[in-house]
Design an enzyme around this catalytic site. Structure first.
Site, PDB file in Angstrom:
ATOM      1  N   LYS A   1       1.281  -1.103   0.057  1.00 50.37           N
ATOM      2  CA  LYS A   1      -0.487  -0.054  -0.217  1.00 50.37           C
ATOM      3  C   LYS A   1       0.832   1.065   0.363  1.00 50.37           C
ATOM      4  O   LYS A   1       0.864   2.351  -1.058  1.00 50.37           O
ATOM      5  CB  LYS A   1      -1.072  -0.096   1.515  1.00 50.37           C
ATOM      6  CG  LYS A   1      -1.899   1.425   1.019  1.00 50.37           C
ATOM      7  CD  LYS A   1      -2.831   1.025   2.148  1.00 50.37           C
ATOM      8  CE  LYS A   1      -1.578   1.428   3.538  1.00 50.37           C
ATOM      9  NZ  LYS A   1      -3.315   1.790   5.467  1.00 50.37           N
TER      10      LYS A   1
ATOM     11  N   ASP B   1      -5.828   0.699   0.273  1.00 48.92           N
ATOM     12  CA  ASP B   1      -6.669   1.025   1.957  1.00 48.92           C
ATOM     13  C   ASP B   1      -8.120   0.616   2.299  1.00 48.92           C
ATOM     14  O   ASP B   1      -8.109  -0.188   1.177  1.00 48.92           O
ATOM     15  CB  ASP B   1      -6.042   2.122   2.402  1.00 48.92           C
ATOM     16  CG  ASP B   1      -6.659   2.626   1.468  1.00 48.92           C
ATOM     17  OD1 ASP B   1      -8.096   2.724   0.948  1.00 48.92           O
ATOM     18  OD2 ASP B   1      -7.188   4.712   1.572  1.00 48.92           O
TER      19      ASP B   1
END
Ligand code: SF4
Length: 211
Positions: free
Chosen positions: A121, A139
């Site tokens: 991420k 996310d």
């Protein structure tokens, strides 16, 4: 509608809804985004943006932060939670930037992934926001929304979601698309309340799957 077509339509509508959506972490240097992204785990971006002001007042460069004791970093970043491990990662990460990359953040996804505390991420966020490269940032908002909308089917594992999205999102759209999902997830397709489908710009094309 195919998932690819649905994705393009969602991208266009969110562009109209959130034309200026960008990263909600403040930074003016690539290495600062790296620090903020680590601090943002289980913490709000708003809080991170406040805490880093104290951190950079004391340690204004990669070199200064690399030379700092992890305990001193921890004292400052504690309000973000998980202070000990975040401070340890930030310290180790800044040391590597200083020693291996001349104080710069590497423009390479795999090199980013090897930095302490940096997962897919974060590496995607850096590639997209700092370097303008294709990026998909999975996310919690992204994962919830793409499942509800029907762009992926019941997938919660971040890497799997990312891989599915790469198949249907044009690479140059990925980074902004994910930022817009965050805005939409905070304002309309919320996690803690029932999503506000009646005022959602995607209501007529969304699968409204509940996960
Ligand atoms: S229609 Fe409802 S479930 Fe679908 S994106 Fe909008 S708020 Fe979320």
């Amino acid at each position: 509608m195919t998932k690819k077509k649905l994705a393009l339509e969602v991208i266009e509508r969110l562009k109209k809804e959130y034309p200026d959506a960008g990263c909600t972490l403040d930074y003016n240097d690539a290495w600062k985004l790296l620090v903020s992204v680590r601090l943002a785990a289980q913490c709000t971006d708003a809080r991170v943006n406040v805490v880093v002001q104290d951190l950079y007042a004391k340690y204004p460069t990669v070199e200064a932060l690399a030379a700092a004791e992890a305990e001193d970093i921890e004292r400052i970043v504690r309000p973000c939670g998980l202070g000990k491990s975040k401070a340890r990662d930030i310290s180790a990460c800044m040391k590597i930037l200083k020693e291996k990359y001349d104080g710069k953040v590497p423009r390479d996804f795999d090199a980013l992934l090897k930095l302490p505390g940096v997962g897919r991420k974060s590496a995607n966020l850096i590639m997209g926001d700092v370097f303008g490269e294709p990026a998909i940032v999975t996310d919690t908002h992204c994962i919830r929304l793409v499942n509800r909308i029907g762009l992926v089917d019941g997938i919660k594992e971040p890497k799997k979601v990312e891989m599915e999205l790469w198949k249907i999102i044009p690479p140059k759209e990925g980074s902004d698309f994910c930022h817009r999902l965050v805005y939409h997830g905070r304002e309309v397709c919320t996690a803690r309340t029932k999503p506000y489908c009646s005022k959602c710009c995607l209501a007529d094309i969304c699968a409204k799957e509940r996960i």
